[in-house]
Design an enzyme around this catalytic site. Sequence first.
Site, PDB file in Angstrom:
ATOM      1  CG  HIS A 178      -1.984   1.010   1.043  1.00  0.00           C
ATOM      2  ND1 HIS A 178      -1.830   2.275   1.807  1.00  0.00           N
ATOM      3  CD2 HIS A 178      -3.495   1.023   0.674  1.00  0.00           C
ATOM      4  CE1 HIS A 178      -2.935   2.965   1.664  1.00  0.00           C
ATOM      5  NE2 HIS A 178      -3.939   2.255   0.938  1.00  0.00           N
ATOM      6  CG  ASP A 198      -8.109  -3.108  -3.028  1.00  0.00           C
ATOM      7  OD1 ASP A 198      -9.483  -2.990  -3.000  1.00  0.00           O
ATOM      8  OD2 ASP A 198      -7.329  -2.049  -2.868  1.00  0.00           O
TER       9      ASP A 198
END
Length: 459
Positions: free
Chosen positions: A339, A396
């Site tokens: 991320h 996700d």
Amino acid sequence: MITSLNEGTSKDEVFIESILSDLSKIAEKNNVINPEFYKKYDVKRGLRNENGTGVLVGLTEIGNVHGYIIEDGERIPDKGKLTYRGIDIEAMVDGFQKESRFGYEEVCYLLLFGELPDKSKLEEFKYILGEYRYLPDGFTEDMILKFPSNNIMNKLQRSILGAYSFDSNPDDTSIKNILRQSVELIARFPTMIAYGYQAKAHYYNHQSLFIHSPRPELGTAENILHMIRPDNYYSKTEAETLDLALVIHAEHGGGNNSAFATHVVSSTGTDTYSAIAAAVGSLKGPKHGGANIKVMEMMKDIKANVKDWESLSDIKEYLIKILSRKAFDRTGLIYGIGHAIYTLSDPRAVLLKKKALELAEEKGRLEEFNLYKNIEDISVAIFREIRNTPIAANVDFYSGFVYDMLNIPCELYTPIFAASRVAGWCAHRIEQVASEPRIIRPAYRNVKDREEYLPMKKR
């Protein structure tokens, strides 16, 4: 040179297509900036500093994303934290789950008004949402069914802009009016995406058309499941899982692309519908809202190529092939791992993983859950081993798997993200209008050399 025509294609269309093809090559050639110029002029590409942090362009009290500490200009990895109005998301989820309540409506209230509601205020707010869930008279027929779209995000964006025409006071930018519009949009997003999906399924996929009215006594998660399923049925665990997904996607600080788009467009003084439609357009991009779809595609590939899902060595071997650009889409990316801000952990992934296990037990998909868990663990170990990089699974990685277990069609993954994030967008719009009167206008340096205008006969 084109020598044949596709069925139903006229000669004029082929001629136009040929011209556009030639023009596109000219356009591409004349719109590529010399990459050396970005370093020469110290351009903050993507509004990022050289150390990867975001350029500070504003202030907010709505949400905060923490994933590292800056010491002497360097990023030091740290446990991920996400706060809404200063409240830790993990503490908030623990709170409403212990009380066996759904949490999304409470989160919406917190984001919009800046404080937690007491029991009576929350009930009043939920009542207003329930009354606003119905679309205006004629909206479903005229705005959705008459003009279906193969992409639900596109349909949602058009529905938002269409709602402007059904508003008797659309351009008033007082906080009171923006708040009214915001609550209406938060309430109606689930209905818009559910009907947009049903129209797409009917007109594009030739399935039966189901238009279920929203139920005002139900919360957002329950209404989504109620409206997208032909039989309206859902289990308690399913509704709780979707509610959690909505809670953890509702806000992610002012620097994410769609929230920033909301700030930029709102700073011009335009209407709420234009600002929120712009945010939806941002989220539609696969670099922002569609990452879980890439995870699902990758997982499908892994399942097909790793025969023994319990073999850690087989999983590691294939993941190394993916990293080495020898497998899957050959980008060298393990989707759902890593991320821009979170380093040691993504609190959203931690929360969703826990609920995913509960849902997998109910659905009889524990073997698949264990595969996800092993891929996560092995990927983290590989990055430490090969690249000496601390990394973690992001939200996700598990969200697509959760939606799949909920039997939610893939084309609704990003729209459901939007149905959650609209609360954060509306909060950012209100903050922008209330706090900052200036229009957002960053600078771009022109690096084109001067040229003389040439008469037609000299070109």
